[in-house]
Design a protein around this motif. Structure first.
Motif, PDB file in Angstrom:
ATOM      1  N   VAL A  57      47.733  43.094  40.099  1.00 12.81           N
ATOM      2  CA  VAL A  57      47.116  43.182  38.877  1.00 12.81           C
ATOM      3  C   VAL A  57      45.491  43.421  39.174  1.00 12.81           C
ATOM      4  O   VAL A  57      45.112  42.428  39.868  1.00 12.81           O
ATOM      5  CB  VAL A  57      47.356  42.107  38.112  1.00 12.81           C
ATOM      6  CG1 VAL A  57      46.737  41.989  36.556  1.00 12.81           C
ATOM      7  CG2 VAL A  57      48.958  41.773  37.726  1.00 12.81           C
ATOM      8  N   GLY A  58      44.869  44.431  38.553  1.00 16.50           N
ATOM      9  CA  GLY A  58      43.551  44.617  38.915  1.00 16.50           C
ATOM     10  C   GLY A  58      43.476  45.426  40.167  1.00 16.50           C
ATOM     11  O   GLY A  58      42.758  44.761  41.049  1.00 16.50           O
ATOM     12  N   CYS A  59      44.230  46.295  40.380  1.00 19.30           N
ATOM     13  CA  CYS A  59      44.451  46.971  41.801  1.00 19.30           C
ATOM     14  C   CYS A  59      43.204  47.791  42.097  1.00 19.30           C
ATOM     15  O   CYS A  59      43.265  48.029  43.386  1.00 19.30           O
ATOM     16  CB  CYS A  59      45.786  47.747  42.056  1.00 19.30           C
ATOM     17  SG  CYS A  59      45.667  49.212  40.799  1.00 19.30           S
ATOM     18  N   SER A 120      40.261  39.987  41.304  1.00 20.74           N
ATOM     19  CA  SER A 120      40.501  40.450  39.934  1.00 20.74           C
ATOM     20  C   SER A 120      40.247  39.631  38.911  1.00 20.74           C
ATOM     21  O   SER A 120      39.903  40.128  37.728  1.00 20.74           O
ATOM     22  CB  SER A 120      41.746  41.552  39.880  1.00 20.74           C
ATOM     23  OG  SER A 120      42.743  40.590  40.031  1.00 20.74           O
ATOM     24  N   LEU A 121      40.411  38.393  39.194  1.00 22.76           N
ATOM     25  CA  LEU A 121      40.144  37.569  38.015  1.00 22.76           C
ATOM     26  C   LEU A 121      38.610  37.112  37.630  1.00 22.76           C
ATOM     27  O   LEU A 121      38.406  36.592  36.720  1.00 22.76           O
ATOM     28  CB  LEU A 121      40.854  36.307  38.214  1.00 22.76           C
ATOM     29  CG  LEU A 121      42.206  35.995  38.074  1.00 22.76           C
ATOM     30  CD1 LEU A 121      42.929  34.788  38.938  1.00 22.76           C
ATOM     31  CD2 LEU A 121      42.859  36.029  36.747  1.00 22.76           C
ATOM     32  N   SER A 149      43.180  35.423  44.759  1.00 14.29           N
ATOM     33  CA  SER A 149      41.941  35.212  45.564  1.00 14.29           C
ATOM     34  C   SER A 149      40.779  35.427  44.554  1.00 14.29           C
ATOM     35  O   SER A 149      40.832  36.361  43.514  1.00 14.29           O
ATOM     36  CB  SER A 149      41.807  36.339  46.675  1.00 14.29           C
ATOM     37  OG  SER A 149      41.762  37.673  46.278  1.00 14.29           O
ATOM     38  N   PHE A 150      39.651  34.857  44.975  1.00 17.55           N
ATOM     39  CA  PHE A 150      38.554  34.812  43.883  1.00 17.55           C
ATOM     40  C   PHE A 150      37.398  34.486  44.464  1.00 17.55           C
ATOM     41  O   PHE A 150      37.505  33.794  45.780  1.00 17.55           O
ATOM     42  CB  PHE A 150      38.723  33.863  42.861  1.00 17.55           C
ATOM     43  CG  PHE A 150      39.308  32.499  43.255  1.00 17.55           C
ATOM     44  CD1 PHE A 150      38.359  31.433  43.271  1.00 17.55           C
ATOM     45  CD2 PHE A 150      40.639  32.177  43.251  1.00 17.55           C
ATOM     46  CE1 PHE A 150      38.899  30.221  43.771  1.00 17.55           C
ATOM     47  CE2 PHE A 150      41.120  31.145  43.728  1.00 17.55           C
ATOM     48  CZ  PHE A 150      40.397  29.985  44.074  1.00 17.55           C
ATOM     49  N   TYR A 171      30.199  40.543  34.132  1.00 16.15           N
ATOM     50  CA  TYR A 171      30.050  38.988  34.653  1.00 16.15           C
ATOM     51  C   TYR A 171      30.884  38.637  35.728  1.00 16.15           C
ATOM     52  O   TYR A 171      32.154  39.090  35.735  1.00 16.15           O
ATOM     53  CB  TYR A 171      30.196  38.153  33.587  1.00 16.15           C
ATOM     54  CG  TYR A 171      28.855  37.939  32.525  1.00 16.15           C
ATOM     55  CD1 TYR A 171      28.000  37.229  32.855  1.00 16.15           C
ATOM     56  CD2 TYR A 171      28.490  38.967  31.321  1.00 16.15           C
ATOM     57  CE1 TYR A 171      26.689  37.352  32.098  1.00 16.15           C
ATOM     58  CE2 TYR A 171      27.495  38.764  30.666  1.00 16.15           C
ATOM     59  CZ  TYR A 171      26.692  38.111  30.946  1.00 16.15           C
ATOM     60  OH  TYR A 171      25.369  38.010  30.020  1.00 16.15           O
ATOM     61  N   VAL A 172      30.329  38.258  36.796  1.00 17.18           N
ATOM     62  CA  VAL A 172      31.240  37.784  37.754  1.00 17.18           C
ATOM     63  C   VAL A 172      31.207  36.140  37.792  1.00 17.18           C
ATOM     64  O   VAL A 172      30.009  35.700  37.895  1.00 17.18           O
ATOM     65  CB  VAL A 172      30.478  38.154  39.471  1.00 17.18           C
ATOM     66  CG1 VAL A 172      31.194  37.472  40.437  1.00 17.18           C
ATOM     67  CG2 VAL A 172      30.420  39.769  39.296  1.00 17.18           C
TER      68      VAL A 172
END
Length: 214
Positions: A57-59, A120-121, A149-150, A171-172
């Motif tokens: 997801v968010g590949c 991807s979050l 992962s983040f 925004y990160v």
């Protein structure tokens, strides 16, 4: 900021940088042995549970999807950015990629045997994370593994350019592993392991293994 606003900015930003992103990150996993080991462990969990489709997801440009496929996982990718999906289909023509959003995941209940959200979050606001995790839980089979992962930290910052100097407006959000783990537990997941590491992927990255409770 409304949901429509930040999502539109995120989509436009990654459409803008898609080609440069694909080129710059194509070989990142060659430089990240701990991340490769993490993905191999995730793949082994999926296979030990009998296998089945796994969603990335968010590949982005599909590099993690493709790596999982090489590990023997039936992986497919979903991303908000049509430009990124174009790059993923270009670089990995034998794999399945679709445009979609983790905020409204268009997959059937219990339809996947594993889920990865690889950095991807980081663009999801705090007040939307619970809803995203509810979608993750809905689409996962009971007991199936989840890998997140983040970027680790305590701040959010506006990123105005990246990946070759192209303009961006995203925004990160950096978060502490304990906070993400607590959100997962509130959302019906059992957290199994968490770690932090420094690599080409992140100056300080967080990784969490969890599984969907029955």
């Amino acid at each position: 900021m409304g949901v429509e606003s930040w999502m539109a900015d995120t989509r436009t930003s990654y459409d803008t940088v898609a080609a440069s992103y694909a080129d710059l990150l194509r070989n990142f996993l060659d430089e990240t042995p701990y991340e490769r080991a993490t993905l191999a462990l995730f793949a082994s969990f999926v296979q030990a549970a009998g296998g089945g489709p796994v969603v990335d997801v968010g590949c982005g440009s599909g590099r993690i999807t493709a790596h999982l496929h090489k590990l023997g996982v039936d992986a497919f990718g979903i991303d908000l950015s049509p430009g990124m999906i174009d790059m993923a289909r270009r670089d990995h023509p034998g794999l399945r990629f679709e445009v979609g959003s983790m905020t409204d995941l268009d997959l059937a209940e219990g339809s996947v045997a594993g889920l990865v959200a690889w950095y991807s979050l980081i663009h999801i606001p705090d007040d939307q994370v619970g809803s995203v995790f509810a979608h993750f839980r809905r689409v996962l089979r009971p007991g199936s593994p989840l890998l997140l992962s983040f970027h680790v930290g305590d701040e959010s910052r506006l990123k105005t350019q990246g990946y070759g100097g192209h303009p961006m407006k995203v925004y990160v959000h950096r978060r502490q592993p304990a906070r993400v783990a607590a959100w997962l537990q509130e959302g019906g997941f059992t957290v199994e392991a968490q770690m932090t590491l420094t690599s080409a992927e992140s100056s300080l990255g967080g990784i969490i293994f969890a599984h969907r409770q029955s």
